[in-house]
Design a protein around this motif. Sequence first.
Motif, mmCIF file in Angstrom:
data_model
loop_
_atom_site.group_PDB
_atom_site.id
_atom_site.type_symbol
_atom_site.label_atom_id
_atom_site.label_comp_id
_atom_site.label_asym_id
_atom_site.label_seq_id
_atom_site.Cartn_x
_atom_site.Cartn_y
_atom_site.Cartn_z
ATOM 1 N N UNK A 163 39.759 42.355 36.229
ATOM 2 C CA UNK A 163 38.916 41.184 36.509
ATOM 3 C C UNK A 163 37.471 41.358 36.067
ATOM 4 N N UNK A 164 37.026 42.601 35.944
ATOM 5 C CA UNK A 164 35.621 42.925 35.659
ATOM 6 C C UNK A 164 34.713 42.127 36.610
ATOM 7 N N UNK A 165 33.796 41.333 36.077
ATOM 8 C CA UNK A 165 32.831 40.621 36.940
ATOM 9 C C UNK A 165 33.546 39.737 37.954
ATOM 10 N N UNK A 166 34.790 39.374 37.634
ATOM 11 C CA UNK A 166 35.528 38.497 38.546
ATOM 12 C C UNK A 166 35.842 39.174 39.866
ATOM 13 N N UNK A 167 35.752 40.508 39.895
ATOM 14 C CA UNK A 167 36.031 41.221 41.139
ATOM 15 C C UNK A 167 35.094 40.826 42.256
ATOM 16 N N UNK A 168 33.876 40.451 41.919
ATOM 17 C CA UNK A 168 32.897 40.088 42.955
ATOM 18 C C UNK A 168 33.389 38.892 43.764
ATOM 19 N N UNK A 169 34.093 37.984 43.140
ATOM 20 C CA UNK A 169 34.555 36.788 43.856
ATOM 21 C C UNK A 169 36.067 36.805 44.069
ATOM 22 N N UNK A 170 36.804 37.451 43.156
ATOM 23 C CA UNK A 170 38.275 37.366 43.216
ATOM 24 C C UNK A 170 38.925 38.657 43.674
ATOM 25 N N UNK A 171 38.124 39.682 43.960
ATOM 26 C CA UNK A 171 38.725 40.907 44.490
ATOM 27 C C UNK A 171 39.394 40.618 45.833
#
Length: 415
Positions: free
Chosen positions: A57-65
Amino acid sequence: MDTSRAGARERDAADPLAAFADRFDVPGLYMDGNSLGPISQDAERTLDRVREEWRERAIGGWTDGDPPWFEYAEALGDRLAPLVGADSSEVVVANSTTVNIHTLIDTFLEDGTVVVNELDFPTDHYAIRAQLRRRGLDPDEHLVVVESRDGRTIDADDVIDALSEDVDVLFMPSVLYRSGQLFDLERLTSAAHDHGALAGFDLAHSVGVVDHALGEIGVDFAVWCHYKYCNAGPGAPAGLYVAERHFDRRPALPGWWGHEKETQFELRQTYTPAPDAGAYQIGTPPVLAMAPLEGALETIEAAGIEAIRENSLELTEYLISLADERLPECTVGTPREPARRGGHVALEHPDAYGVCHALKERDVVVDFRPPNVIRVCPSPLYTSFEDVYRVVEEFVEVLEEGEYEGIEPKDADVT
Ligand SMILES: Cc1ncc(COP(=O)(O)O)c(C=O)c1O
Ligand SMILES: Nc1c(O)cccc1C(=O)C[C@H](N)C(=O)O
């Protein structure tokens, strides 16, 4: 007490926590969880998950982790709150223990004095002295250092006698790092409040092995680490507690990650602290370093902190009985009363450094603390009664063989 090996095996067979040892990878005969706990499959699993979230997810981890990294520190705080007896809004994972001491003392200190004790872990005094100096307050006049009567323990009566109306903060460890003495936090908190002082505690040597009730007894703030009895890995980020009645105070070390979550990414130049303990976060949380704590807490939750505390007291009592019987050359420096004992036992020996080194040569991992203390920590989640029996056996042989002789402390010898 039956101190035989067969007796130890019988206790292990009846030990309700015995099965948890299978969750851990423990190097040798490991009795150093009061310094660094071993890795568990639970901790490894959550670390692996976050690593894969980063990959996928890369940056998506901040919201989708799962959970979102953006809220990870608070989510872990929610899991820690029952361990320390607090509301979830009062606990957050953040910073290091030392940084948390800095920010909390800086936030709660007025222009009065701070009561500490001479057996504190050094980093506590370094931080508090710096905070006094930052205010132009001479530590020699504004730091009251309660002295030990025996070089091992601190008499709580002496701490209480040191309290006076000009004390802003009483800052004490829950457990002394060398002797393992456990204090009555309720008594100390009440005495501090009776003198108009705030009560803060460094719980580094008790969270994960002693059940606390910080809210119930009125503690004002507390700090702790997670790499010891919480088994969250080397350098794991620390924890802090701030009582809800203090949420109106502005943290002394503001950072954007302590900003209220709702408007944090509006990136305004004006700082609005989070309305809870989350305000004491400073910069971006070390997400990868936090990840093992999530799994490690699952292990502690499955065992139950009360059962862990009960088992810890049984293991340390057994160790003390064996030391009394088999190690007459050693002095037990840890208080024997259960209510005054944390999770490790301090065995004093004139050649403690050499004994520690010789034990490590036998793959028995304990640690040395100057001037003459060998710390032995049987941890309920992965130490058996037979392990304790074996450690004392090895200890006896080291002494009988004189394997400690001629071994002197080396510089920068991290133990
Ligand atoms: C009582 C106490 N406070 C603080 C620390 C260390 O703090 P930090 O995690 O900031 O290195 C220790 C040792 O790990 C400790 O025993
Ligand atoms: N906290 C430690 C660390 O981060 C690295 C190596 C060792 C340690 C420690 O065991 C220090 C610890 N506070 C103590 O009780 O001595």
